[in-house]
Scaffold this active site. Structure first.
Site, PDB file in Angstrom:
ATOM      1  N   CYS A 204      -1.372  -3.409   7.732  1.00 32.49           N
ATOM      2  CA  CYS A 204      -1.317  -4.237   6.518  1.00 32.49           C
ATOM      3  C   CYS A 204       0.009  -4.968   6.352  1.00 32.49           C
ATOM      4  CB  CYS A 204      -1.658  -3.395   5.304  1.00 32.49           C
ATOM      5  SG  CYS A 204      -3.419  -2.891   5.307  1.00 32.49           S
TER       6      CYS A 204
ATOM      7  N   ASP B 270      -4.616  -0.690  -1.537  1.00 36.05           N
ATOM      8  CA  ASP B 270      -5.842  -0.614  -0.750  1.00 36.05           C
ATOM      9  C   ASP B 270      -6.892   0.043  -1.659  1.00 36.05           C
ATOM     10  OD1 ASP B 270      -6.499  -1.411   1.947  1.00 36.05           O
ATOM     11  OD2 ASP B 270      -6.776   0.692   2.489  1.00 36.05           O
TER      12      ASP B 270
ATOM     13  N   HIS C  57     -10.712   6.377   3.046  1.00 31.97           N
ATOM     14  CA  HIS C  57      -9.373   6.424   2.444  1.00 31.97           C
ATOM     15  C   HIS C  57      -9.307   5.443   1.283  1.00 31.97           C
ATOM     16  CE1 HIS C  57      -9.229   2.972   5.143  1.00 31.97           C
ATOM     17  NE2 HIS C  57      -8.299   2.480   4.336  1.00 31.97           N
TER      18      HIS C  57
ATOM     19  N   HIS D  83     -10.924   0.658  -1.750  1.00 32.16           N
ATOM     20  CA  HIS D  83     -12.211   0.523  -1.069  1.00 32.16           C
ATOM     21  C   HIS D  83     -13.368   1.169  -1.827  1.00 32.16           C
ATOM     22  CE1 HIS D  83     -10.115  -0.969   2.388  1.00 32.16           C
ATOM     23  NE2 HIS D  83      -9.554   0.179   2.714  1.00 32.16           N
TER      24      HIS D  83
ATOM     25  N   LYS E  10      -7.040  -4.842  -2.766  1.00 35.45           N
ATOM     26  CA  LYS E  10      -7.686  -5.511  -1.623  1.00 35.45           C
ATOM     27  C   LYS E  10      -8.595  -4.527  -0.895  1.00 35.45           C
ATOM     28  CE  LYS E  10      -3.679  -4.600   1.281  1.00 35.45           C
ATOM     29  NZ  LYS E  10      -4.322  -3.625   2.161  1.00 35.45           N
TER      30      LYS E  10
ATOM     31  N   ASP F 175       0.792  -1.243   0.000  1.00 37.92           N
ATOM     32  CA  ASP F 175       0.000   0.000   0.000  1.00 37.92           C
ATOM     33  C   ASP F 175       0.826   1.297   0.000  1.00 37.92           C
ATOM     34  OD1 ASP F 175      -1.916  -1.963   0.306  1.00 37.92           O
ATOM     35  OD2 ASP F 175      -2.612  -1.337   2.277  1.00 37.92           O
TER      36      ASP F 175
HETATM   37  C1  VGL Z   1      -4.246   0.052   6.217  1.00 36.78           C
HETATM   38  C2  VGL Z   1      -5.779   0.711   7.780  1.00 36.78           C
HETATM   39  C3  VGL Z   1      -6.771   0.698   6.833  1.00 36.78           C
HETATM   40  C4  VGL Z   1      -2.833  -0.277   5.907  1.00 36.78           C
HETATM   41  C5  VGL Z   1      -5.233   0.025   5.259  1.00 36.78           C
HETATM   42  O1  VGL Z   1      -2.432  -0.213   4.724  1.00 36.78           O
HETATM   43  O2  VGL Z   1      -2.093  -0.623   6.856  1.00 36.78           O
HETATM   44  N1  VGL Z   1      -4.529   0.389   7.474  1.00 36.78           N
HETATM   45  N2  VGL Z   1      -6.496   0.337   5.576  1.00 36.78           N
HETATM   46 ZN    ZN Z   2      -7.933   0.469   4.104  1.00 39.75          ZN
END
Ligand code: VGL
Ligand code: ZN
Length: 212
Positions: free
Chosen positions: A163, A55, A89, A57, A118, A17
């Site tokens: 993550c 990431d 986010h 969403h 993901k 990410d």
């Molecule tokens: C993440 C919180 C929410 C990460 C992703 O990449 O660690 N943390 N979404």
């Molecule tokens: Zn996330």
């Protein structure tokens, strides 16, 4: 032990990410998140195999506080267990979901053999690159790595205590060797999550290294 300066044939660098929303100024900024990008690029130069995760969403993701009218950084009990509620986010297609400019200019987006998205299931968040947060829905990454005969995973990226942590733990539980390069990662560090992550990584057989 994986040698970062001389990776073996079966070694793969998995960059978790490295996105704009996880860097200062982003929607879920990780302190110092942007600082790792030059080091990530340098480490990646030696690796023949690079995987990026993104990431990704939908707007109504279960992990968004806004979905529930709740405070960001509170928690809820989801059908699959405890879930932290985050500020919105990495919304699919939004500027914040894009890769950090240094990751692009360093060539990693072009060179990555897999870009794994993901967290696209509205009902289940996904920290790990291997399993969604229900701990049972596989992303397909383990199968990909096995089919490609990649056996040792080196993790860098964001965030170390979410993550990166869960990806490295799942790598070990799926039978891969795993290493986290701690100076090429940064943590959110809420409610002791960084200490908990370091302890879990050590206990579960993830090697810890520094690159710089
Ligand atoms: C993440 C919180 C929410 C990460 C992703 O990449 O660690 N943390 N979404
Ligand atoms: Zn996330």
């Amino acid at each position: 032990m994986i040698d970062l300066n001389n990776p073996a044939d079966g070694d793969v660098l998995i960059v978790i990410d490295p996105q704009i929303d996880f860097c200062p100024g982003g929607a879920l900024a990780v302190p110092g998140g942007d600082e790792i990008m030059p080091l990530v690029n340098r480490i990646a130069e030696r690796f023949a195999h690079v995987v990026l995760t993104q990431d990704w969403h939908p707007r109504n993701q279960i992990s968004f506080a806004s979905t529930h009218g709740a405070e960001p950084f509170s928690t809820m009990t989801a059908p699959y267990g405890e879930q932290v509620l985050w500020p919105d986010h990495c919304v699919q297609g939004s500027p914040g979901a894009d890769f950090h400019p240094l990751i692009k200019s360093g060539g990693l987006v072009d060179r990555a053999e897999v870009i794994l998205r993901k967290g696209y299931n509205p009902a289940v968040d996904s920290y790990s690159a291997f399993f969604e947060n229900d701990k049972t829905t596989a992303t397909g990454l383990a199968g990909y790595l096995r089919d490609r005969r990649l056996t040792r995973c080196v993790f860098v990226g964001l965030a170390l205590d979410f993550c990166v942590r869960y990806s490295a733990e799942d790598a070990v539980s799926e039978g891969f060797e795993a290493m986290v390069v701690t100076d090429a990662a940064r943590a959110i560090d809420m409610n002791g999550s960084l200490d908990a992550a370091m302890l879990a990584l050590r206990t579960q057989g993830v090697a810890l290294a520094t690159a710089a």
